[in-house]
Motif scaffolding. Structure first.
Motif, PDB file in Angstrom:
ATOM      1  N   ALA A   1      -8.702   0.223  16.245  1.00 24.68           N
ATOM      2  CA  ALA A   1      -8.736  -0.796  15.200  1.00 24.68           C
ATOM      3  C   ALA A   1      -8.432  -2.117  15.849  1.00 24.68           C
ATOM      4  O   ALA A   1      -7.504  -2.222  16.640  1.00 24.68           O
ATOM      5  CB  ALA A   1      -7.707  -0.489  14.118  1.00 24.68           C
ATOM      6  N   MET A   2      -9.184  -3.119  15.532  1.00 23.58           N
ATOM      7  CA  MET A   2      -8.967  -4.464  16.048  1.00 23.58           C
ATOM      8  C   MET A   2      -8.794  -4.463  17.568  1.00 23.58           C
ATOM      9  O   MET A   2      -7.882  -5.061  18.108  1.00 23.58           O
ATOM     10  CB  MET A   2      -7.753  -5.081  15.384  1.00 23.58           C
ATOM     11  CG  MET A   2      -7.966  -5.281  13.911  1.00 23.58           C
ATOM     12  SD  MET A   2      -6.442  -5.655  13.098  1.00 23.58           S
ATOM     13  CE  MET A   2      -7.043  -6.439  11.615  1.00 23.58           C
ATOM     14  N   LYS A   3      -9.660  -3.741  18.244  1.00 18.43           N
ATOM     15  CA  LYS A   3      -9.689  -3.703  19.706  1.00 18.43           C
ATOM     16  C   LYS A   3      -8.500  -2.995  20.337  1.00 18.43           C
ATOM     17  O   LYS A   3      -8.307  -3.044  21.542  1.00 18.43           O
ATOM     18  CB  LYS A   3      -9.794  -5.125  20.313  1.00 18.43           C
ATOM     19  CG  LYS A   3     -10.817  -6.017  19.670  1.00 18.43           C
ATOM     20  CD  LYS A   3     -12.210  -5.663  20.101  1.00 18.43           C
ATOM     21  CE  LYS A   3     -13.231  -6.436  19.290  1.00 18.43           C
ATOM     22  NZ  LYS A   3     -14.387  -5.657  18.928  1.00 18.43           N
ATOM     23  N   MET A   4      -7.663  -2.359  19.521  1.00 16.21           N
ATOM     24  CA  MET A   4      -6.525  -1.632  20.063  1.00 16.21           C
ATOM     25  C   MET A   4      -6.780  -0.150  19.853  1.00 16.21           C
ATOM     26  O   MET A   4      -7.199   0.262  18.781  1.00 16.21           O
ATOM     27  CB  MET A   4      -5.244  -2.000  19.309  1.00 16.21           C
ATOM     28  CG  MET A   4      -4.669  -3.341  19.673  1.00 16.21           C
ATOM     29  SD  MET A   4      -3.774  -3.281  21.219  1.00 16.21           S
ATOM     30  CE  MET A   4      -2.471  -2.129  20.793  1.00 16.21           C
ATOM     31  N   GLN A   5      -6.489   0.638  20.894  1.00 16.02           N
ATOM     32  CA  GLN A   5      -6.717   2.065  20.762  1.00 16.02           C
ATOM     33  C   GLN A   5      -5.401   2.783  20.502  1.00 16.02           C
ATOM     34  O   GLN A   5      -4.395   2.496  21.119  1.00 16.02           O
ATOM     35  CB  GLN A   5      -7.372   2.595  22.041  1.00 16.02           C
ATOM     36  CG  GLN A   5      -8.722   1.944  22.226  1.00 16.02           C
ATOM     37  CD  GLN A   5      -9.510   2.531  23.364  1.00 16.02           C
ATOM     38  OE1 GLN A   5      -9.042   3.424  24.059  1.00 16.02           O
ATOM     39  NE2 GLN A   5     -10.718   2.047  23.537  1.00 16.02           N
ATOM     40  N   ASN A   6      -5.435   3.689  19.577  1.00 19.12           N
ATOM     41  CA  ASN A   6      -4.248   4.413  19.184  1.00 19.12           C
ATOM     42  C   ASN A   6      -4.524   5.902  19.310  1.00 19.12           C
ATOM     43  O   ASN A   6      -5.426   6.417  18.673  1.00 19.12           O
ATOM     44  CB  ASN A   6      -3.902   4.025  17.739  1.00 19.12           C
ATOM     45  CG  ASN A   6      -2.630   4.686  17.263  1.00 19.12           C
ATOM     46  OD1 ASN A   6      -1.784   5.086  18.064  1.00 19.12           O
ATOM     47  ND2 ASN A   6      -2.499   4.826  15.964  1.00 19.12           N
TER      48      ASN A   6
ATOM     49  N   THR B   1     -15.918   5.684  10.702  1.00 20.52           N
ATOM     50  CA  THR B   1     -14.865   4.788  10.249  1.00 20.52           C
ATOM     51  C   THR B   1     -13.950   5.595   9.328  1.00 20.52           C
ATOM     52  O   THR B   1     -14.435   6.302   8.454  1.00 20.52           O
ATOM     53  CB  THR B   1     -15.470   3.605   9.492  1.00 20.52           C
ATOM     54  OG1 THR B   1     -16.407   2.975  10.360  1.00 20.52           O
ATOM     55  CG2 THR B   1     -14.423   2.596   9.089  1.00 20.52           C
TER      56      THR B   1
ATOM     57  N   MET C   1      -3.740   4.225  10.349  1.00 18.36           N
ATOM     58  CA  MET C   1      -4.302   2.939   9.929  1.00 18.36           C
ATOM     59  C   MET C   1      -5.819   3.077   9.904  1.00 18.36           C
ATOM     60  O   MET C   1      -6.369   3.971  10.535  1.00 18.36           O
ATOM     61  CB  MET C   1      -3.890   1.841  10.911  1.00 18.36           C
ATOM     62  CG  MET C   1      -4.325   2.118  12.322  1.00 18.36           C
ATOM     63  SD  MET C   1      -3.817   0.774  13.382  1.00 18.36           S
ATOM     64  CE  MET C   1      -4.408   1.370  14.946  1.00 18.36           C
ATOM     65  N   PRO C   2      -6.492   2.206   9.170  1.00 22.61           N
ATOM     66  CA  PRO C   2      -7.946   2.292   9.154  1.00 22.61           C
ATOM     67  C   PRO C   2      -8.494   1.966  10.539  1.00 22.61           C
ATOM     68  O   PRO C   2      -7.907   1.166  11.262  1.00 22.61           O
ATOM     69  CB  PRO C   2      -8.361   1.215   8.151  1.00 22.61           C
ATOM     70  CG  PRO C   2      -7.117   0.734   7.498  1.00 22.61           C
ATOM     71  CD  PRO C   2      -5.984   1.072   8.382  1.00 22.61           C
ATOM     72  N   GLY C   3      -9.577   2.583  10.900  1.00 21.91           N
ATOM     73  CA  GLY C   3     -10.140   2.316  12.220  1.00 21.91           C
ATOM     74  C   GLY C   3     -11.395   3.123  12.451  1.00 21.91           C
ATOM     75  O   GLY C   3     -11.976   3.682  11.521  1.00 21.91           O
TER      76      GLY C   3
ATOM     77  N   ALA D   1       0.840  -1.191   0.000  1.00 16.46           N
ATOM     78  CA  ALA D   1       0.000   0.000   0.000  1.00 16.46           C
ATOM     79  C   ALA D   1       0.880   1.248   0.000  1.00 16.46           C
ATOM     80  O   ALA D   1       1.951   1.251   0.597  1.00 16.46           O
ATOM     81  CB  ALA D   1      -0.896  -0.013   1.232  1.00 16.46           C
TER      82      ALA D   1
END
Lengths: 157, 513
Positions: free
Chosen positions: A121-126, A146, A95-97, A55
């Motif tokens: 994203a995927m249960k992780m917070q950034n 989103t 990242m997408p989220g 990407a």
């Protein structure tokens, strides 16, 4: 054909003549030799490299990821392109989220490193942090929206 | 034709005709494959995000559950049961995660007249709570980490308990989980403040400030025992898996046998027997896993039971030659476990690594996205359980596990070489992933020597030297990009090629020859 190469933040040039190339890095590293290219397969001085694009600027060689940009040096005008972006800074999703918290509002004064927005994203917070001290001029993100990678969320000046 | 003719009667029970897979990703593919091999029709349950998934493509039928968030799809008991009824499935395989360890779901299946492929609801309930499972293990005679069985009532009791256990000790919240209310205490002078902090943290996190004390197991190994039991009273173990290589308390590399077994030949049997005691006490059937911590002196302590198929089950399958999913289905259908303990043997060594869409250079942050290029490894001794394909969009709603790559070799060393070779063949671009990280771990001296512990990854990162790509690789990449931007050379590499002109060209060449 000559192109400027930016790889992982370091610059160099590549020159291609027929089946010969010359890759000259600013730090003095020089690679020269014969190549052959077939789809994703590169032979360079008889050694085999598998090159696949990912990407954006991501490119993979034999399982290693590089970030690489190649451009024609004639297209570069002074003051544009790679030059640092003073003043206005756009903070984009890495990242997408999903936007789960917005910590600032337009008009707020922020410090460098201060959290601006939290993307999950995927249960992780950034937590996206401010790259500079300044003032928030725009909050484009909406709660629960989103977002895609590279989408601008906040603008700081 | 499958191996189970529709009219099989007598000794073996009638096998299911159709089974719903209530899961997603690589495990859904794994179960669909087993069903196909057994001649059983498969129904893949899916959410919006998984409409185009590999499991949906490979299954005979697919049943829509709901929107992408798992709370509206894979975790909805009513929707999963309704999907099974709609498609006429007689049984549900829950995979791992989601509803697989949900006693209420197992009961709902029974009420609906659908077979739940897993242990009985009572066994799930008994083993579901950590403290209840610990009590059950103690009663069954399995070793547990020494500690107070009940919550501490005060400072004097805590001091006496810690002194008799010996420092370092670990304070843990009774209602605990996720490291909250947990404190390591190395000496008595630290105990009082640690006790106060742990209790207040536990109170805030769980609304229950009860704390108990356990002996701290230093640099433990995580070793677990696979068990298998039928509905006719037969219960066996299939040996161990070592899963000490973890990040964020989640396993990333698993192997069978554990390297520890070579220096402790009786350990497998001792741990196996302890696991069977716990399983028997809980009335366990079907496949399950009993987890243990093992200390530096090879003492083992019961940790918990996972009442489902494990992610890492392939290493057991590679080393024993058994098919765990097939056995799960046979057992659920009422067949007898024809396999006796003495029939189970272990051959060679198997190692698996979990390929995640995550960035090892940034604290393993998940990295969803679209798979731009995928070229999968194969060859001798390689097993790939994958849920992805080129062009697949890795959804951000779920766990970022993409695939599991395992290698088998006659020795652990051969298995390591094979796994490394397979990782080198693996091309996966578009999403950040941990393939490169695994190659570095496999090259690590401590890993090679089998000196594993749950603190391995932390230690690894402390001493890790980041290596850069060689300049020849950069030159090769720059060459490709330059010729691509110039419109010469090879066609763009990003495009998933559907162009048939090359075939036509070569066909023409053939004709002209």
């Amino acid at each position: 054909m000559k192109r400027r190469v930016i790889v992982n933040g370091r610059s160099g040039t590549i020159e291609i003549e027929g089946s010969r190339l010359r890759y000259d890095r600013e730090d003095g590293v020089l690679i020269e030799g014969e190549f052959s290219l077939e789809g994703t397969s590169v032979l360079l001085n008889g050694r085999s490299y598998r090159v696949s694009k990912g990407a954006g600027t991501e490119i993979w060689v034999n399982g290693r990821q590089l970030s690489m940009d190649v451009f024609d040096p004639r297209d570069l005008r002074p003051g544009q392109g790679m030059a640092a972006n003073h003043g206005r800074q756009e903070i984009a999703a890495s990242m997408p989220g999903k936007v789960i918290r917005i910590l600032v509002a337009a008009g707020d004064t922020v410090e460098e490193g201060q959290g601006l927005i939290v993307v999950e994203a995927m249960k992780m917070q950034n937590e996206m942090k401010s790259p500079k001290s300044g003032r928030v001029v725009e909050v484009r993100a909406r709660p629960d929206a989103t977002v895609g990678a590279g989408e601008i969320l906040v603008v700081v000046e | 034709m499958g191996r189970y003719p529709r009219d099989t009667t007598g000794y073996s029970a009638v096998m299911f005709h159709k089974v719903l897979v209530a899961n997603r990703g690589e495990i859904a593919v794994r179960v669909v494959r087993a069903l196909r091999e057994m001649g059983i029709a498969s129904v893949a349950a899916y959410s919006d995000a998984d409409r185009g998934s590999l499991a949906v493509r490979l299954a005979d039928e697919a049943a829509y559950l709901g929107p992408s968030p798992s709370s509206e799809s894979y975790l909805r008991i009513d929707r999963v049961i309704d999907a099974a009824k709609r498609h006429g499935a007689e049984a549900i395989h829950p995979g791992y995660g989601f509803l697989s360890e949900n006693a209420e779901f197992a009961e709902a299946c029974a009420t609906a007249g659908i077979m739940f492929i897993g242990p009985p609801a009572e066994a799930i309930r008994k083993l579901g709570s950590k403290t209840a499972a610990r009590q059950l293990a103690i009663a069954a005679g399995a070793p547990v980490v020494p500690g107070t069985e009940r919550a501490l009532t005060g400072w004097e009791q805590a001091r006496a308990a810690a002194n008799s256990l010996g420092y370092p000790v670990l304070l843990k919240a009774s209602a605990g989980g996720g490291g909250k209310g947990m404190r390591r205490v190395d000496r008595e002078s630290e105990l009082q403040s640690a006790l106060r902090d742990a209790a207040s943290e536990a109170g805030r996190a769980f609304g229950n400030s009860e704390v108990y004390v356990e002996k701290l197991v230093i640099e433990p190994r995580h070793i677990e025992i696979q068990i298998l039991g039928d509905h006719h009273g037969n219960l066996i173990h299939l040996g161990e898996r070592e899963c000490s290589i973890q990040r964020r308390h989640q396993k990333v590399i698993e192997e069978c046998p554990s390297p520890l077994m070579s220096s402790h030949p009786d350990l497998r049997e001792h741990m196996g027997q302890a696991a069977l005691k716990v399983a028997r006490a809980a009335g366990y059937t079907n496949a399950g896993t009993v987890e243990f911590l093992v200390d530096r002196d090879a003492n083992f302590y019961f940790l918990e039971v996972n009442t489902r198929l494990q992610v890492e089950h392939p290493v057991t399958e590679l080393a024993t030659g058994l098919d765990l999913v097939e056995w799960q289905l046979k057992i659920a259908a009422g067949e007898r476990l024809t396999l006796r303990q003495e029939d189970v043997t272990w051959r060679g060594s198997a190692i698996e690594c979990r390929i995640y869409a995550e960035d090892p250079d940034h604290d393993f942050m998940p990295a969803p996205g679209t798979i731009v290029h995928l070229s999968e490894p194969s060859g001798p001794g390689v097993r790939l359980d994958s849920g992805i394909f080129q062009g697949w969009n890795v959804p951000l709603e779920y766990d970022p596990l993409l695939a599991k790559l395992a290698a088998w070799g006659s020795t652990r060393e051969t298995a390591i070489h094979r796994l490394d070779r397979a990782l080198a063949e693996y091309v996966l671009t578009g999403v950040r992933n941990n393939i490169r990280f695994f190659r570095e771990v496999l090259a690590d001296a401590e890993f090679r020597e089998g000196r594993l512990s749950t603190s391995f990854v932390e230690r690894f990162f402390k001493t890790r030297k980041k290596t850069e790509a060689d300049p020849e690789s950069e030159a090769a990449a720059a060459l490709v990009l330059t010729l691509e931007s110039n419109g010469s050379g090879s066609p763009p590499l990003t495009k998933v090629s559907t162009n048939v002109s090359r075939w036509l060209d070569s066909g023409r060449d053939e004709l002209l020859r």
